[in-house]
Design a protein around this motif. Structure first.
Motif, short mmCIF file in Angstrom:
data_model
loop_
_atom_site.label_atom_id
_atom_site.label_comp_id
_atom_site.label_asym_id
_atom_site.label_seq_id
_atom_site.Cartn_x
_atom_site.Cartn_y
_atom_site.Cartn_z
N LEU A 177 0.84 -1.21 0.00
CA LEU A 177 0.00 0.00 0.00
C LEU A 177 0.87 1.25 0.00
N GLU A 178 0.54 2.18 -0.87
CA GLU A 178 1.27 3.44 -0.94
C GLU A 178 0.97 4.29 0.28
N PRO A 179 1.97 4.88 0.93
CA PRO A 179 1.72 5.71 2.10
C PRO A 179 1.08 7.04 1.72
N GLY A 180 0.38 7.64 2.69
CA GLY A 180 -0.13 8.99 2.51
C GLY A 180 -1.46 9.13 1.82
N ASP A 181 -2.15 8.03 1.54
CA ASP A 181 -3.45 8.12 0.88
C ASP A 181 -4.49 8.63 1.88
N PRO A 182 -5.18 9.75 1.56
CA PRO A 182 -6.21 10.28 2.48
C PRO A 182 -7.32 9.29 2.77
N ALA A 183 -7.50 8.31 1.90
CA ALA A 183 -8.56 7.32 2.10
C ALA A 183 -8.32 6.50 3.37
N TYR A 184 -7.06 6.35 3.77
CA TYR A 184 -6.76 5.59 4.99
C TYR A 184 -7.38 6.28 6.20
N THR A 185 -7.20 7.59 6.30
CA THR A 185 -7.72 8.33 7.44
C THR A 185 -9.24 8.31 7.45
N ASP A 186 -9.84 8.48 6.28
CA ASP A 186 -11.31 8.47 6.19
C ASP A 186 -11.86 7.12 6.64
N LEU A 187 -11.23 6.05 6.17
CA LEU A 187 -11.70 4.72 6.51
C LEU A 187 -11.46 4.41 8.00
N LEU A 188 -10.33 4.87 8.52
CA LEU A 188 -10.02 4.68 9.94
C LEU A 188 -11.05 5.40 10.80
N ASP A 189 -11.37 6.65 10.47
CA ASP A 189 -12.35 7.40 11.24
C ASP A 189 -13.72 6.73 11.19
N ASN A 190 -14.06 6.21 10.03
CA ASN A 190 -15.32 5.51 9.85
C ASN A 190 -15.38 4.26 10.74
N LEU A 191 -14.29 3.49 10.75
CA LEU A 191 -14.24 2.28 11.56
C LEU A 191 -14.31 2.61 13.06
N LYS A 192 -13.56 3.62 13.48
CA LYS A 192 -13.57 3.99 14.89
C LYS A 192 -14.96 4.43 15.33
N ASP A 193 -15.65 5.17 14.48
CA ASP A 193 -17.01 5.60 14.79
C ASP A 193 -17.93 4.39 14.96
N TRP A 194 -17.78 3.39 14.08
CA TRP A 194 -18.59 2.17 14.17
C TRP A 194 -18.28 1.40 15.44
N ILE A 195 -17.00 1.27 15.77
CA ILE A 195 -16.60 0.55 16.99
C ILE A 195 -17.21 1.21 18.22
N ILE A 196 -17.18 2.54 18.27
CA ILE A 196 -17.73 3.26 19.42
C ILE A 196 -19.24 3.06 19.52
#
Length: 203
Positions: A177-196
């Motif tokens: 995976l190429e570093p620095g893709d903004p999609a990583y942060t978006d997907l991470l925030d989405n997952l954290k919101d679901w976990i909470i």
């Protein structure tokens, strides 16, 4: 009754001063879960290697008849993840993961898989892989290991136009995976919101 002795291996997830005389550590072990450990700073028998955050080490511990804490007798370093602290974002994400482990280990039934996941996460951050995607994959696997329908519920709720890329991020080996893709942060925030919202996991 003599002190109880324990020989174990673990990851150092936190360290802080405890008064003027002690350093306080929380260590995650595969056999015993989370252990509270103390090291007397002024001890004449000082440790050869001072424990540091994210270390993987073998510990010789002693526990007095009363109290919850173990006292460090020996500290033999296995791996020191010095690379994590060199990058601020990597350090923040690794600390975030460590904090999640500290909050949830008391409720985990078995520790071996989570211990292996912790080893993989720290090793990935140490190698310099994208900090966001390492945390994303680690939290995804943690939720799945704990039996939550992360694939069936969270991933299915991702908009269809984003699902193909999301699947690629989650399924592709991290080194590809190429570093620095903004999609990583978006997907991470989405997952954290679901976990909470949908699990008992504490973040």
């Amino acid at each position: 009754m003599p002190n109880r002795r324990l020989s174990t291996e673990g990851f150092l997830l936190s360290k802080e001063a405890s008064g003027e005389s002690y350093q306080r550590y929380q260590v995650f072990t595969a056999e015993h879960g989370l252990l509270l450990c103390l090291n007397r700073i002024s001890s004449r028998k000082s440790l050869k290697i001072q424990p540091d955050l994210f270390d993987r080490a073998h510990l010789e511990l002693d526990k007095p008849q009363s109290g919850a804490a173990w006292f460090l007798g020996e500290y033999n370093l296995i791996t020191r993840h010095t690379g994590i602290a060199r990058n601020y974002k990597t350090f923040l994400r690794a600390s975030e993961f460590a904090t999640a482990m500290l909050k949830n280990l008391a409720h985990v039934e078995t520790f071996e898989k989570l211990y292996d996941l912790t080893a993989t996460a720290f090793r990935s951050w140490e190698k310099g892989y994208d900090a966001e995607v390492v945390l994303l994959k680690s939290l995804y696997l943690f939720a799945r290991q704990e039996g939550y329908p992360v694939k069936e519920d969270w991933w299915q709720a991702i908009p269809a136009k984003e699902r193909e890329k999301s699947a690629s991020i989650l399924n592709k080996k991290i080194e590809l995976l190429e570093p620095g893709d903004p999609a990583y942060t978006d997907l991470l925030d989405n997952l954290k919101d679901w976990i909470i919202r949908r699990t008992d996991i504490l973040l």
